[in-house]
Design a protein around this motif. Structure first.
Motif, short mmCIF file in Angstrom:
data_model
loop_
_atom_site.label_atom_id
_atom_site.label_comp_id
_atom_site.label_asym_id
_atom_site.label_seq_id
_atom_site.Cartn_x
_atom_site.Cartn_y
_atom_site.Cartn_z
N ILE A 1 3.76 5.73 -5.63
CA ILE A 1 4.00 5.68 -7.07
C ILE A 1 2.78 6.15 -7.86
CG2 ILE A 1 4.53 4.14 -9.00
CD1 ILE A 1 6.04 2.39 -6.92
N GLY A 2 1.58 5.92 -7.33
CA GLY A 2 0.36 6.26 -8.05
C GLY A 2 0.01 5.22 -9.09
N ILE A 3 0.06 3.96 -8.70
CA ILE A 3 -0.16 2.83 -9.58
C ILE A 3 -1.36 2.03 -9.07
CG2 ILE A 3 1.51 1.46 -8.23
CD1 ILE A 3 2.34 0.01 -10.76
N SER A 4 -2.08 1.38 -9.97
CA SER A 4 -3.20 0.55 -9.54
C SER A 4 -2.69 -0.70 -8.83
CB SER A 4 -4.07 0.14 -10.73
OG SER A 4 -3.41 -0.83 -11.52
N ALA A 5 -3.52 -1.27 -7.97
CA ALA A 5 -3.14 -2.47 -7.23
C ALA A 5 -2.85 -3.63 -8.18
CB ALA A 5 -4.25 -2.85 -6.24
N LYS A 6 -3.66 -3.78 -9.20
CA LYS A 6 -3.48 -4.87 -10.16
C LYS A 6 -2.14 -4.75 -10.89
CE LYS A 6 -5.74 -7.02 -14.15
NZ LYS A 6 -6.90 -6.98 -15.04
N MET A 7 -1.81 -3.54 -11.35
CA MET A 7 -0.57 -3.32 -12.07
C MET A 7 0.63 -3.48 -11.14
SD MET A 7 0.96 -2.83 -14.89
CE MET A 7 -0.32 -2.37 -16.02
N ASN B 1 0.82 -1.22 0.00
CA ASN B 1 0.00 0.00 0.00
C ASN B 1 0.85 1.26 0.00
OD1 ASN B 1 -2.44 -1.36 -0.11
ND2 ASN B 1 -2.66 -1.46 2.11
N GLU B 2 2.00 1.23 0.68
CA GLU B 2 2.91 2.38 0.67
C GLU B 2 3.38 2.66 -0.75
OE1 GLU B 2 5.43 2.16 4.83
OE2 GLU B 2 6.07 0.89 3.16
N MET B 3 3.80 1.59 -1.42
CA MET B 3 4.29 1.76 -2.79
C MET B 3 3.18 2.24 -3.71
SD MET B 3 6.94 -1.29 -3.66
CE MET B 3 6.13 -2.60 -2.78
N GLN B 4 2.00 1.66 -3.56
CA GLN B 4 0.88 2.02 -4.42
C GLN B 4 0.58 3.52 -4.31
OE1 GLN B 4 -2.79 -0.06 -3.64
NE2 GLN B 4 -3.73 0.71 -5.50
N ARG B 5 0.52 4.02 -3.08
CA ARG B 5 0.23 5.45 -2.88
C ARG B 5 1.38 6.33 -3.37
NH1 ARG B 5 -1.99 3.41 1.86
NH2 ARG B 5 -0.08 3.77 3.02
N GLU C 1 6.27 -7.70 2.96
CA GLU C 1 7.24 -6.66 2.63
C GLU C 1 8.05 -7.08 1.42
OE1 GLU C 1 8.64 -4.17 6.37
OE2 GLU C 1 9.32 -6.25 6.46
N TYR C 2 8.46 -6.09 0.66
CA TYR C 2 9.30 -6.31 -0.51
C TYR C 2 10.63 -5.61 -0.25
CZ TYR C 2 4.93 -7.71 -2.61
OH TYR C 2 3.75 -8.35 -2.88
N LYS C 3 11.70 -6.27 -0.64
CA LYS C 3 13.04 -5.72 -0.42
C LYS C 3 13.85 -5.86 -1.71
CE LYS C 3 12.73 -6.10 4.29
NZ LYS C 3 12.92 -5.35 5.36
N VAL C 4 14.64 -4.84 -2.00
CA VAL C 4 15.52 -4.94 -3.16
C VAL C 4 16.64 -5.92 -2.86
CG1 VAL C 4 15.07 -2.66 -4.16
CG2 VAL C 4 16.83 -2.90 -2.43
N THR C 5 17.12 -6.57 -3.88
CA THR C 5 18.24 -7.50 -3.75
C THR C 5 19.54 -6.77 -4.07
OG1 THR C 5 18.07 -8.16 -6.06
CG2 THR C 5 16.79 -9.45 -4.47
#
Length: 117
Positions: A49-55, A43-47, A82-86
């Motif tokens: 970036i301004g991207i839809s949940a599906k995308m 949800n943090e990323m979605q808000r 959570e998502y983390k960069v590698t």
């Protein structure tokens, strides 16, 4: 610019194809930047970036398949993902900086042309 051989051109085009497959499109680099900046939850990323949940879901899966991020599920309640960069994402630092610099110059060029300067 000097003309190069057909083989050199084909190799360069193939490299661009490979890069665009992995990081091309409107969202992938933005997602990687958001993750680098510390936005690790969906949800943090979605808000941000301004991207839809599906995308966002689709792009996250593709980035994970290409080794740019990992997905960590923390059992709850509530369940937290959570998502983390590698470390592999670090290989994009130079690309991100060059693209950002070029984008700023391009935006300024267009602004000046439109204002008649």
């Amino acid at each position: 610019m000097e003309k190069v051989s057909k083989e050199t051109c084909k190799k360069r085009l193939k490299g661009i194809d490979d890069a665009l497959y992995a990081i091309g499109g409107k969202w992938k680099l933005k997602i990687i930047i958001a993750l680098i900046e510390g936005y690790t939850r969906f949800n943090e990323m979605q808000r941000t970036i301004g991207i839809s949940a599906k995308m966002l879901s689709l792009e996250l899966k593709e980035l994970e398949l290409n080794g740019f991020l990992t997905r960590e599920v923390h059992p709850g309640p509530p369940v937290v993902v959570e998502y983390k960069v590698t470390e592999y994402s670090d290989s994009l630092q130079e690309v991100l900086q060059v693209l950002s610099n070029w984008g700023e110059k391009h935006r300024e060029k267009i602004r000046q042309e439109r204002s008649g300067k």
